[in-house]
Design a protein around this motif. Structure first.
Motif, PDB file in Angstrom:
ATOM      1  N   VAL A 249       0.745  -1.237   0.083  1.00 47.29           N
ATOM      2  CA  VAL A 249       0.092  -0.029  -0.099  1.00 47.29           C
ATOM      3  C   VAL A 249       1.034   1.122   0.104  1.00 47.29           C
ATOM      4  N   CYS A 250       1.914   1.210   0.993  1.00 46.29           N
ATOM      5  CA  CYS A 250       2.882   2.448   0.771  1.00 46.29           C
ATOM      6  C   CYS A 250       3.452   2.629  -0.440  1.00 46.29           C
ATOM      7  N   ASP A 252       2.508   1.985  -3.369  1.00 47.15           N
ATOM      8  CA  ASP A 252       1.374   2.303  -4.235  1.00 47.15           C
ATOM      9  C   ASP A 252       0.934   3.709  -4.157  1.00 47.15           C
ATOM     10  N   LEU A 253       0.902   4.334  -2.803  1.00 56.30           N
ATOM     11  CA  LEU A 253       0.769   5.571  -2.537  1.00 56.30           C
ATOM     12  C   LEU A 253       1.875   6.623  -2.588  1.00 56.30           C
ATOM     13  N   SER A 255       3.528   8.129  -4.780  1.00 59.46           N
ATOM     14  CA  SER A 255       3.387   9.091  -5.581  1.00 59.46           C
ATOM     15  C   SER A 255       2.603  10.224  -5.157  1.00 59.46           C
ATOM     16  N   ILE A 256       1.404   9.789  -4.628  1.00 62.25           N
ATOM     17  CA  ILE A 256       0.498  10.591  -3.790  1.00 62.25           C
ATOM     18  C   ILE A 256       1.072  11.428  -2.729  1.00 62.25           C
ATOM     19  N   ALA A 257       1.835  10.603  -1.977  1.00 61.91           N
ATOM     20  CA  ALA A 257       2.503  11.258  -0.854  1.00 61.91           C
ATOM     21  C   ALA A 257       3.207  12.236  -1.218  1.00 61.91           C
ATOM     22  N   TYR A 285      -5.390   0.680   2.383  1.00 58.10           N
ATOM     23  CA  TYR A 285      -5.290   1.585   1.068  1.00 58.10           C
ATOM     24  C   TYR A 285      -6.019   3.024   1.381  1.00 58.10           C
ATOM     25  N   ASN A 286      -7.404   2.689   1.794  1.00 56.44           N
ATOM     26  CA  ASN A 286      -8.274   3.873   2.207  1.00 56.44           C
ATOM     27  C   ASN A 286      -7.753   4.773   3.343  1.00 56.44           C
ATOM     28  N   GLU A 289      -4.501   6.396   2.319  1.00 56.46           N
ATOM     29  CA  GLU A 289      -4.904   7.594   1.483  1.00 56.46           C
ATOM     30  C   GLU A 289      -5.619   8.693   1.969  1.00 56.46           C
ATOM     31  N   ILE A 292      -3.193  10.829   3.960  1.00 57.07           N
ATOM     32  CA  ILE A 292      -2.502  11.783   3.126  1.00 57.07           C
ATOM     33  C   ILE A 292      -3.349  12.902   2.817  1.00 57.07           C
ATOM     34  N   LYS A 293      -4.597  12.579   2.157  1.00 58.33           N
ATOM     35  CA  LYS A 293      -5.251  13.861   1.602  1.00 58.33           C
ATOM     36  C   LYS A 293      -5.352  14.742   2.655  1.00 58.33           C
TER      37      LYS A 293
END
Length: 402
Positions: A249-250, A252-253, A255-257, A285-286, A289, A292-293
């Protein structure tokens, strides 16, 4: 084309009252016939064993004299009278047996009718139940019998159905509202754009960008709705390392972070649980995410996996649970919202959520996945410095409340 012939049991078309009557009548018939043959044969055998009379004469000074006397020689027509008596006995026995069976059948019919009256009333009350009055419970009789227990069980089922229907209505209404909003935005903007006679290139780009954003929003919402409706049918038999799942999960996320300038930290620790890798991946994941958001630029998101023991109220022995704790450095969650955030379509800040593309279903999906695995998700701590949300999963036994 061959037609399949299915043999149907005609008794299934009869009411329960008639079936009880026929079964008891059959039992009474068999019992009466057996009693008739037993008593009749015993009586006839006794009559037919009437033999000759033995007469014994005792004298005082000599040996007693004995001799046989045939009753037919003394009473003319005795054998005919015995035969007539046997025939009359047979006839009366058959008539008595038939009368007893008939009276028993009629009595059984009316007794069963009275005995089944509460069941008939229950059936009439059940027929009156519709989707609009599921909350109205049936009156439970004070008899403490099968009908009373059946009514109580039916009321519990009604309560569960009412809760399910209410949740479904709320979910459907919220889903319809969420789907209608982007459609309304596109329709309004397209109507305004259609009135312009000579739109500029910038206006074309704006309208295309708006349509693309709203279409992505609709697509995302549709995917989440499909995920929520298909959770129950997913197999949950995988042996899952939560550390490996969280690491994926980390990755995959990441790039968003990086875009949000948020640091992702995964602490050491692992637990193995049984469930669906796909669903638990979506749950973690949720959570990450979401952290992060709604984090500050330059903030941190820490994921910690640990094992804990708790003593659920319904168990006599402590049980083992895996905890996936996601901690952020955001603005926190107010106490009055800490339980509501797991409800479908709930958003603390609607304008901020819409700006970030949220539909208010991420945490609701996490809660449903946790429930399907016998666990739960809850806010462990929250303040102005950040929040910690934990996904709690049973390792060896289902979770009750901790």
């Amino acid at each position: 084309m061959k037609k399949e012939h299915t043999t149907k049991n005609p008794l299934k078309k009869l009411s329960l009252q008639w079936r009880l009557t026929l079964i008891i009548t059959l039992l009474m018939t068999v019992t009466c016939v057996l009693m008739y043959f037993f008593i009749s044969n015993s009586a006839v055998t006794g009559i037919e064993n009437l033999g000759d009379y033995v007469v014994k004469i005792n004298e005082t000074d000599s040996t007693p004299i004995t001799f046989n006397i045939n009753p037919n020689t003394l009473f003319a027509g005795l054998s005919d009278q015995v035969q007539e008596t046997k025939d009359l006995f047979h006839t009366r026995s058959i008539i008595a047996t038939a009368i007893i069976i008939l009276l028993s059948s009629v009595g059984t019919y009316f007794i069963s009718r009275r005995a089944l009256l509460p069941l008939r009333r229950l059936s009439n009350e059940v027929n009156k139940i519709e989707a609009q009055n599921l909350s109205e419970s049936l009156e439970v009789p004070d008899t403490n019998d099968e009908i009373s227990r059946l009514t109580g069980s039916f009321n519990k089922m009604l309560s569960r159905l009412d809760d399910a229907f209410t949740a479904q209505k709320q979910f459907s209404a919220s889903a319809a509202h969420e789907l209608r909003t982007p459609l309304a935005v596109m329709q309004t903007n397209l109507e305004v754009f259609a009135r312009k006679k000579t739109p500029t290139i910038e206006e074309y780009q704006d309208i295309f960008g708006m349509i693309q954003n709203q279409t992505e929003r609709l697509s995302h919402l549709s995917e989440v709705l499909l995920d929520m409706t298909g959770i129950q049918s997913v197999e949950r038999s995988d042996s899952i390392s939560l550390a490996e799942l969280t690491d994926e999960v980390c990755c995959d996320l990441a790039s968003i972070a990086d875009q949000k300038k948020v640091e992702l930290i995964q602490e050491e620790g692992d637990c193995t649980v049984t469930g669906s890798y796909l669903l638990l991946y979506r749950a973690v994941y949720n959570l990450v995410e979401n952290a992060i958001k709604y984090n500050h630029s330059g903030g941190k998101v820490t994921v910690k996996i640990s094992q804990t023991k708790a003593l659920p109220a319904a168990h006599s022995k402590p049980a083992d649970y895996a905890l996936v704790e996601v901690t952020d450095t955001g603005i926190g969650i107010s106490p009055e919202y800490q339980e509501k955030i797991f409800a479908p379509f709930f958003r603390v800040d609607k304008s901020r959520s819409r700006a970030m593309g949220g539909a208010g279903l991420g945490l609701a999906l996490v809660a449903e996945i946790a429930r399907q695995h016998g666990g739960q998700v809850k806010v462990l701590a929250s303040s102005e410095q950040g929040s910690t949300i934990a996904l709690v999963l049973p390792i060896n036994s289902p979770l009750i409340e901790i």
